[in-house]
Structures are given as structure tokens and as C-alpha cells.
Write an enzyme that holds these catalytic residues in place. Structure first.
Site, PDB file in Angstrom:
ATOM      1  N   LYS A  39       0.828  -1.198   0.000  1.00 52.24           N
ATOM      2  CA  LYS A  39       0.000   0.000   0.000  1.00 52.24           C
ATOM      3  C   LYS A  39       0.872   1.262   0.000  1.00 52.24           C
ATOM      4  O   LYS A  39       2.089   1.205  -0.012  1.00 52.24           O
ATOM      5  CB  LYS A  39      -0.940  -0.019   1.195  1.00 52.24           C
ATOM      6  N   HIS A  40       0.235   2.424   0.065  1.00 55.02           N
ATOM      7  CA  HIS A  40       0.946   3.696  -0.073  1.00 55.02           C
ATOM      8  C   HIS A  40       1.962   3.916   1.043  1.00 55.02           C
ATOM      9  O   HIS A  40       3.053   4.441   0.810  1.00 55.02           O
ATOM     10  CB  HIS A  40      -0.059   4.846  -0.087  1.00 55.02           C
TER      11      HIS A  40
END
Length: 399
Positions: free
Chosen positions: A197-198
Site C-alpha cells: 500500500k501507499h
């Protein structure tokens, strides 16, 4: 497919080292942040948790944030806080990871899968009303690939029917819908901090909300249903006293994990900007290829670009998705597929779900391929992906 058949593209692979579809980006500041906590008095249930929650709340514009051991645990907590129970129905999309529906089952509820929009691949608001019954309790839209779902329409329906909106924003930290930050709009919003994820905490999740009652329930749910909040205690025997008031879970995250998240969040703007640049490059370079459909971006949303998904025009190709997928892997490009529609998994089939209920999602699944996309990619990496896609698609084109 045999090695010989894969080799027909000719020559060596476009890159000599395997490129994964996603991975974490960790630097020395992240490592120092974790070491600092390891040398402190608290490595779990300490002050770093509250700091990370405050940082996420500030970043998203939400009043409250509650950290969990995973995104799945966070979704489970949101379903509990929403009052989902035995026999309640919850509308969601099949184009997602299983957790978006499993969280409903954990509470004894029933997921109701509604088909997706063929352009955005998000939950189709026009189909939601058709699937609402007197048992419907909530809607769980998923911001697929980082592009927000049509929240105004979904929330309008929810308000009319008195339903709770739980946004699955595992892909969408930093995304915006009509200039509003994801995490500050729905009743509750879940973020994931898995390594692809980010930002990452290793494993971890978060619920943001503007609702104080949901906030209090979430805090208690992640800690066995136990509270020390004097305003909630039914009696008080002394300063040591606490009560387990309902059956909760041990879904706590550690200070070690969130110390990484605190450091990572400081770099979130740069991470997202890099993802956007990579996506723009893919779109520019792959746009002319007639055999694929590129992601469709709505003008009123700002995607945070968790994934870049190609849709194959199989009628224009001489091979199926499996052959093209394997050919790209042979080029050392770590493509993936997102997602198998949830109800096609054997467990959901055992619950009575059958193929055919969401034909758009099923068609997309047969045609999707996810390209590598993460902030640690450099220009050579993205060029390798582009070159491999052009090479493989050109070989299998029926022109």
C-alpha cells in the site's frame, strides 16, 4: 505453457531481474523511527499509537482515527460499530479482496454483491437501490485501484434508507472525491498499511470517522470489549478497575509497527506523486495500443493510484489472459490480477453464491492484468514494463 512456447517472443527478457507488482519503500529515517521505539519504555499500547492515529486523522481531515492490527480487523471493527448482526445484509462489490465481504460474515451478516460500473470498476450506484431490502444495514463501497467510488450518490441512497456507509479505502489513502479527502466523508473509512500500500506498518489498518459513538465502540472492540473509560463503566471499584462489556477481539497494533507508519506518513505526498507520474507514463506510452483498455479516470476524483489495471481486448488478441500473463512474467515483469470476484471463491460457493450474479465483474476478471506500480520504481523499471507489454501484446495481436 511450455518454456518453448513462451520463448517465441525471441531474445532475452526485457529485464534481467524480476520486478514485483508492488513493494514497500523503506529508508534510514524509517529504520531510525523503529529503533527509537524499540529503545523506549513502550513497544505496544503506548504513546506512538495515539500519535499515529492523530497523524492519520489530521491527514484525512477526520475527527477520529482508531488503529488496528490489520485492515481486515479494522473492517471487522467497523461492522461491529455499525451494529451489523445476525441476518443483516450489507451491499458491497465483488471486485475486491475477500476481506471486504468476510467482515460482514464475521458479524453473522450476509454480503450482497452488486455489480460494478464497466468504466470505473467501482460499485455501480444505479444497482444499489435494486438490492436494498428491509434487512439491509450498510453499504461497503471499495475505492478500487485508488479511484474513489461515487460517494455522493451512495451516501444519498444510504441516508434515504438509514444505512451506514463503510468505505473500504485500502487502496485510497490520499485520494480525493470532489476535493474532499477520502477518510472524512463516509460514516467510517478503512485504510490498510500492508507493504504494497501507499505507506506501511508491516501489517496494520485504521478506521477514520467523524462519529464519536462509532469511535468509542471501535476503541473498545479492538481490546477484547474492555474499557477503562469512567464514563462508560457500570461501577468503579478503584483506579485499577476495568470492565469487559461485550465480546471484543485482540486487534491491537504495536508501537513498533506504528513507529514505521509515523515515519512513512511524512513521505506520503511524495509517494503518491511518484505513483501518479508512473501512471501518467503508462497511459502515455500504452495509450496507442488498441488491444488493451487503460484505466478510466473521472474528472471529479483524484486517484491515489494503488494499482494500474489493464483490460485486455481479447477479441483483438490470439491468446487468452493466462497466456499473456505468463508471457509478461517470462519477461520478468511481476504482473498480477485484481481481483477474483469474491463470490467465486469455493467458500462463498458453499454459502450458495453462484456464478452469473455480477456479469460485468466476471467479465472484467477474465480480462484484467495489473502492472507493477510502487514509489520505489525508477525510470528503467517503468520502461521495462512498457517494453514488455508492447512486445507481448504485439506478438499476440490478431492484426
Amino acid at each position: 505453457m511450455s518454456e518453448d512456447k513462451l520463448a517465441i517472443h525471441g531474445g532475452a527478457p526485457v529485464r534481467g531481474r524480476y520486478l514485483p507488482y508492488g513493494r514497500q519503500v523503506i529508508d534510514e529515517e524509517d529504520i531510525k523511527s523503529v529503533i527509537k521505539v524499540l529503545q523506549s519504555d513502550f513497544i505496544t499500547t503506548g504513546p506512538a499509537i495515539e500519535q499515529f492515529e492523530a497523524d492519520i486523522a489530521r491527514f484525512t481531515g477526520a475527527k477520529y482515527a482508531v488503529a488496528f492490527s490489520s485492515g481486515t480487523a479494522a473492517l471487522h471493527g467497523a461492522c461491529f460499530a455499525a451494529g451489523i448482526g445476525e441476518g443483516d445484509e450489507v451491499i458491497t462489490t465483488p471486485m475486491t479482496f475477500a476481506a471486504s465481504a468476510n467482515c460482514v460474515l464475521y458479524q453473522g451478516g450476509q454480503p450482497v454483491f452488486v455489480d460494478i460500473d464497466p468504466l470505473t470498476y467501482n460499485l455501480d450506484p444505479t444497482l444499489i437501490k435494486q438490492n436494498i431490502t428491509e434487512k439491509t444495514k450498510a453499504i461497503i463501497p471499495v475505492h478500487f485501484t485508488g479511484q474513489p467510488a461515487e460517494l455522493d450518490e451512495i451516501i444519498k441512497i444510504a441516508r434515504e434508507k438509514k444505512l451506514v456507509v463503510i468505505e473500504d479505502a485500502a487502496h485510497a489513502l490520499g485520494a480525493k472525491y470532489k476535493n474532499r479527502s477520502i477518510g472524512s466523508i463516509g460514516d467510517m473509512t478503512m485504510f490498510s498499511f500492508h507493504p504494497v500500500k501507499h505507506i506501511t506498518t508491516g501489517e496494520g489498518g485504521m478506521i477514520t470517522t467523524n462519529n464519536e459513538k462509532f469511535y468509542e465502540k471501535l476503541l473498545q472492540f479492538r481490546t477484547h470489549g474492555i474499557t477503562r473509560n469512567q464514563g462508560l463503566l457500570r461501577k468503579n471499584d478503584g483506579p485499577w478497575y476495568y470492565e469487559m462489556q461485550f465480546l471484543g477481539f485482540n486487534y491491537r497494533i504495536t508501537d513498533i509497527q506504528v513507529s514505521l507508519g509515523i515515519s512513512q506518513l511524512k513521505k506520503i505526498d511524495g509517494f503518491i506523486e511518484k505513483r501518479k507520474q508512473l501512471a501518467e507514463f503508462y497511459t502515455k506510452e500504452l495509450g496507442p495500443i488498441e488491444e488493451i483498455i487503460l484505466p478510466h479516470q473521472l474528472s471529479h476524483v483524484d486517484s491515489s493510484w494503488h494499482l494500474y489495471v489493464l483490460r485486455l481486448q481479447l477479441s483483438k488478441l490470439t491468446a487468452g489472459r493466462k497466456e499473456i500473463f505468463q508471457a509478461l512474467q517470462k519477461e520478468n515483469i511481476g504482473v498480477n490480477v485484481h481481483y477474483i470476484p469474491v463470490y467465486l471463491h469455493p467458500y462463498y460457493e458453499s454459502l450458495g453464491f453462484q456464478k452469473g450474479i455480477c456479469p460485468v465483474a466476471e467479465s472484467c476478471y477474465e480480462e484484467f492484468i495489473t502492472l507493477p506500480l510502487f514509489a520505489g520504481m525508477d525510470h528503467r523499471d517503468v520502461m521495462d514494463v512498457v517494453d514488455a507489454v508492447k512486445k507481448v501484446i504485439s506478438h499476440y495481436s490478431n492484426k
